[in-house]
Write an enzyme that holds these catalytic residues in place. Structure first.
Site, mmCIF file in Angstrom:
data_model
loop_
_atom_site.group_PDB
_atom_site.id
_atom_site.type_symbol
_atom_site.label_atom_id
_atom_site.label_comp_id
_atom_site.label_asym_id
_atom_site.label_seq_id
_atom_site.Cartn_x
_atom_site.Cartn_y
_atom_site.Cartn_z
ATOM 1 N N CYS A 2 83.739 53.102 76.486
ATOM 2 C CA CYS A 2 84.779 53.858 75.811
ATOM 3 C C CYS A 2 84.400 54.106 74.367
ATOM 4 O O CYS A 2 83.342 53.704 73.891
ATOM 5 C CB CYS A 2 86.101 53.089 75.851
ATOM 6 S SG CYS A 2 86.480 52.372 77.469
ATOM 7 N N LEU A 51 85.661 56.038 79.552
ATOM 8 C CA LEU A 51 84.745 56.405 80.620
ATOM 9 C C LEU A 51 84.930 55.377 81.720
ATOM 10 O O LEU A 51 84.705 54.177 81.514
ATOM 11 C CB LEU A 51 83.293 56.388 80.130
ATOM 12 C CG LEU A 51 82.196 56.535 81.189
ATOM 13 C CD1 LEU A 51 82.278 57.897 81.861
ATOM 14 C CD2 LEU A 51 80.818 56.340 80.572
ATOM 15 N N ILE A 53 84.403 52.906 84.463
ATOM 16 C CA ILE A 53 83.307 52.140 85.055
ATOM 17 C C ILE A 53 83.806 51.331 86.245
ATOM 18 O O ILE A 53 83.170 51.250 87.289
ATOM 19 C CB ILE A 53 82.680 51.186 84.014
ATOM 20 C CG1 ILE A 53 82.133 51.981 82.829
ATOM 21 C CG2 ILE A 53 81.591 50.342 84.641
ATOM 22 C CD1 ILE A 53 81.026 52.933 83.174
ATOM 23 N N ASP A 101 88.903 43.668 82.145
ATOM 24 C CA ASP A 101 88.439 42.760 81.102
ATOM 25 C C ASP A 101 89.259 42.929 79.829
ATOM 26 O O ASP A 101 89.427 41.990 79.052
ATOM 27 C CB ASP A 101 86.944 42.946 80.822
ATOM 28 C CG ASP A 101 86.536 44.392 80.567
ATOM 29 O OD1 ASP A 101 87.404 45.281 80.601
ATOM 30 O OD2 ASP A 101 85.330 44.632 80.359
ATOM 31 N N GLY A 366 65.426 47.652 79.763
ATOM 32 C CA GLY A 366 64.639 46.508 79.311
ATOM 33 C C GLY A 366 64.694 46.289 77.814
ATOM 34 O O GLY A 366 63.874 45.540 77.262
#
Length: 646
Positions: A2, A51, A53, A101, A366
């Site tokens: 977000c 956004l 998820i 969350d 990575g």
């Protein structure tokens, strides 16, 4: 993923800025194209873009207010251990109204106060308003994966995920000339400074607590490096490898949780290949994405990525780009940047994110491995300087030769000469000066010479030196290479590498998750002695050895190239008119008044010489700044706000 924005007014004058909250929220639409929300109460305003998820219930939307109506939160990020934290709260009798969350964070703040941050495993920028106490709490994650910008004056305090939001709220646009000087050296602006006076980056691992007119800033996290504890590390090298695999496997598994398509960047290097190998343990048919350069075979690593993809049977997609493909996206990148940022590999990251977003909403990367485990050429250079010996002294003894020979990043020989010259210079410096030199594209003297006389007078030498001193505070004459890595995690990582990935991925509404930056992996990395990370033959030693059985042997027989773009070719070709007739033309430079016409002209002469060295990177920094200047310093404020909200 977000975007957040908001304000806290100290006076009635400050309250007038609440009217600009919707425009401030709209300015970061790419961070959250799926939905938006606003909260306004008295002196506080919070804005949010989302956004999606995870599959959230309606009660999971933001801004989120608890059932008492007292606390309201906006949160940008992902907390990977929120289910465990939620379960602990449930056992204590807490009831939840969503599966998010965000609600867990809010509940933790209500019950435990500001100390709850240490329990979070994830990345974030967040703000929580307490209506009863009339206070605002703003915090940023440990490593700086998510940005938080702060502006404060006597009437109000603004915060936002991007500068665009702050400009929409109406911040004054006054250049910070010390920040500009450092930008011309590093090609990015180290925090807490930004390009604007009065606007600061909230440092990683810090929070603000605002009540009344009092603003308290506190550091809640510090990378856990203690050289005395490193000396007492009793694990054998084999045990260290086993532990690294265990921690990174857990970190990767956590970052695969989502209710949307998940993929992974796969460059063909060791780091992204390790992440793909581990992710394949926890998900079937992993989507992997590589970017290749059809016109630049020296930089094309897709054949190595393909070996990893075939080994783990991933759904692999290669985006094979021509120079024209790269060129076609230059102005997309320049238009998105709202603070000068001149790491040219951002162009490739932008295209990779854009193409990846067509097939996935989340991508693993990575990022962070080089900074934690000594993966850069400069780390080998630092190791060799500290080791000394005949080879190092021989390079320094040929200093005059390196000055004479042509230097360029675009040929093997020219690049080696460039590297030998920098190494030779570093041999004659102390650890602080050497680090700054190797982190820079230009010296302080050279960068200031580009400024006009009026601009140079605005670069406060004492302030510039203080900022530089703060950045290099972890380097000591009697320290070891771990101090260099620690400095990388507080400079290069948050303000170059992570800033680049965040900007370019968010420009395309893609969330990127780097398992190497899991707090447990970071803690372990800084418990290791230098010899576990690098020796005379190998950079990133423990990462390479720990995962050797999981990766194709060919990956260990290839040089590290990284992302590069053919700037020198463009500057001498398609972009030459932009340099000579527009952004770096004598007329524009004179009218602007920021730079010295003669110095810019000399830099252009070097660009077209047979020994350009790193000048193309410096020219790119100037082009980025000039484009930014035209967009945000010359355009009327109202037009700028309109542009960023489109």
């Amino acid at each position: 993923m977000c975007g957040i924005t908001g304000l806290f007014a100290f006076t009635d004058t400050g309250r007038s800025a609440l009217a600009a909250l919707p425009a401030s929220t709209d300015a970061i639409v790419s961070r959250g194209p799926d939905s938006q929300g606003h909260f306004v109460y008295d002196r506080c305003g919070l804005g949010f873009r989302r956004l999606a998820i995870l599959d959230l219930s309606a009660d999971g939307n933001q801004p989120m207010t608890d059932e008492s109506g007292r606390y309201t939160i906006v949160f940008n990020g992902e907390i990977f251990n929120f289910r465990e934290l939620r379960q602990r709260l449930v056992k204590k009798g807490h009831k939840f109204h969503s599966q998010t969350d965000t609600e867990v964070i809010l509940r933790l703040y209500i019950t435990e106060g500001r100390g709850f941050l240490k329990k979070l495993n994830g990345f974030f920028g967040l703000a929580i308003y307490d209506k009863e106490e009339d206070s605002l709490f703003i915090a940023r994650d440990r490593m700086g994966e998510k940005p938080v910008l702060i502006y404060r004056d006597e009437d109000k305090l603004f915060f936002a995920s991007e500068m665009k939001s702050l400009m929409a709220l109406g911040i004054p646009r006054k250049l910070d000339y010390v920040a500009l000087s450092h930008y011309l050296q590093l090609n990015y602006i180290p925090g807490p400074a930004t390009i604007f006076k009065g606007v600061k980056k909230l440092l990683p691992g810090h929070y603000l607590f605002i009540k009344g007119k009092k603003v308290v800033r506190k550091r809640w996290y510090k990378v856990p490096y203690d050289p005395k504890k490193v000396e007492k590390n009793k694990l054998t090298y084999e045990q260290q490898q086993t532990k690294l695999v265990e921690l990174l496997d857990d970190a990767t598994a956590r970052r695969l949780v989502a209710d949307v398509p998940v993929g992974a960047f796969l460059s063909g290097g060791i780091d992204s290949s390790v992440v793909v190998a581990l992710a394949s343990r926890h998900t079937d048919h992993l989507n992997t994405f590589s970017i290749g350069y059809r016109d630049e075979p020296f930089f094309d690593e897709t054949k190595y990525a393909k070996l990893v993809a075939e080994r783990y049977k991933t759904n692999h997609t290669v985006f094979s780009l021509t120079n024209q493909d790269l060129y076609d996206h230059i102005f997309d990148v320049l238009d998105y940047i709202d603070e000068p940022f001149a790491d040219s590999s951002a162009l490739a990251v932008y295209i990779l994110s854009k193409r990846t977003r067509e097939k996935a909403t989340v991508a693993l990367s990575g990022d962070g491995a080089d900074e934690l485990f000594a993966g850069y050429n400069k780390h080998m250079g630092e190791f060799q300087v500290r080791q000394g010996g005949f080879k190092a002294e021989a390079v320094t003894g040929l200093n005059l030769l390196w000055d004479i020979l042509p230097k360029s990043r675009n040929s093997f020989f020219g690049n080696r000469v460039r590297q030998f010259q920098r190494f030779s210079r570093g041999m004659l410096s102390g650890p602080k000066d050497r680090y700054w030199d190797w982190a820079s594209f230009a010296s302080e003297k050279d960068s200031r010479s580009l400024l006009s006389a009026a601009s140079r007078r605005k670069v406060g030498k004492k302030l510039a030196e203080k900022r530089r001193k703060d950045i290099l505070e972890n380097l000591h004459a009697d320290g070891d290479l771990n101090e260099v890595l620690l400095t990388d995690t507080t400079l290069v990582l948050p303000y170059d590498m992570l800033a680049k990935v965040d900007m370019m991925s968010m420009a395309n509404s893609l969330e990127v998750r780097p398992p190497f930056l899991d707090p447990n992996v970071v803690r372990f990395a800084f418990s290791l002695p230098v010899e576990s990370k690098i020796d005379a033959k190998m950079k990133k030693r423990i990462v390479q050895d720990a995962f050797r059985s999981l990766l194709p042997e060919e990956l260990y027989k290839r040089p590290k190239h990284g992302f590069e773009v053919p700037l020198l070719k463009w500057f001498r070709g398609e972009l030459r008119p932009l340099i000579e007739d527009d952004l770096l033309s004598d007329g524009f430079i004179e009218a602007q008044g920021v730079f010295d016409v003669d110095a810019i002209r000399a830099l252009k002469t070097q660009l077209f010489s047979r020994s350009p060295g790193d000048v193309h990177a410096r020219i790119w920094a100037l082009i980025v700044f000039q484009h930014w200047w035209k967009r945000y310093m010359m355009a009327p404020v109202a037009q700028t706000v309109k542009t960023v909200t489109q």
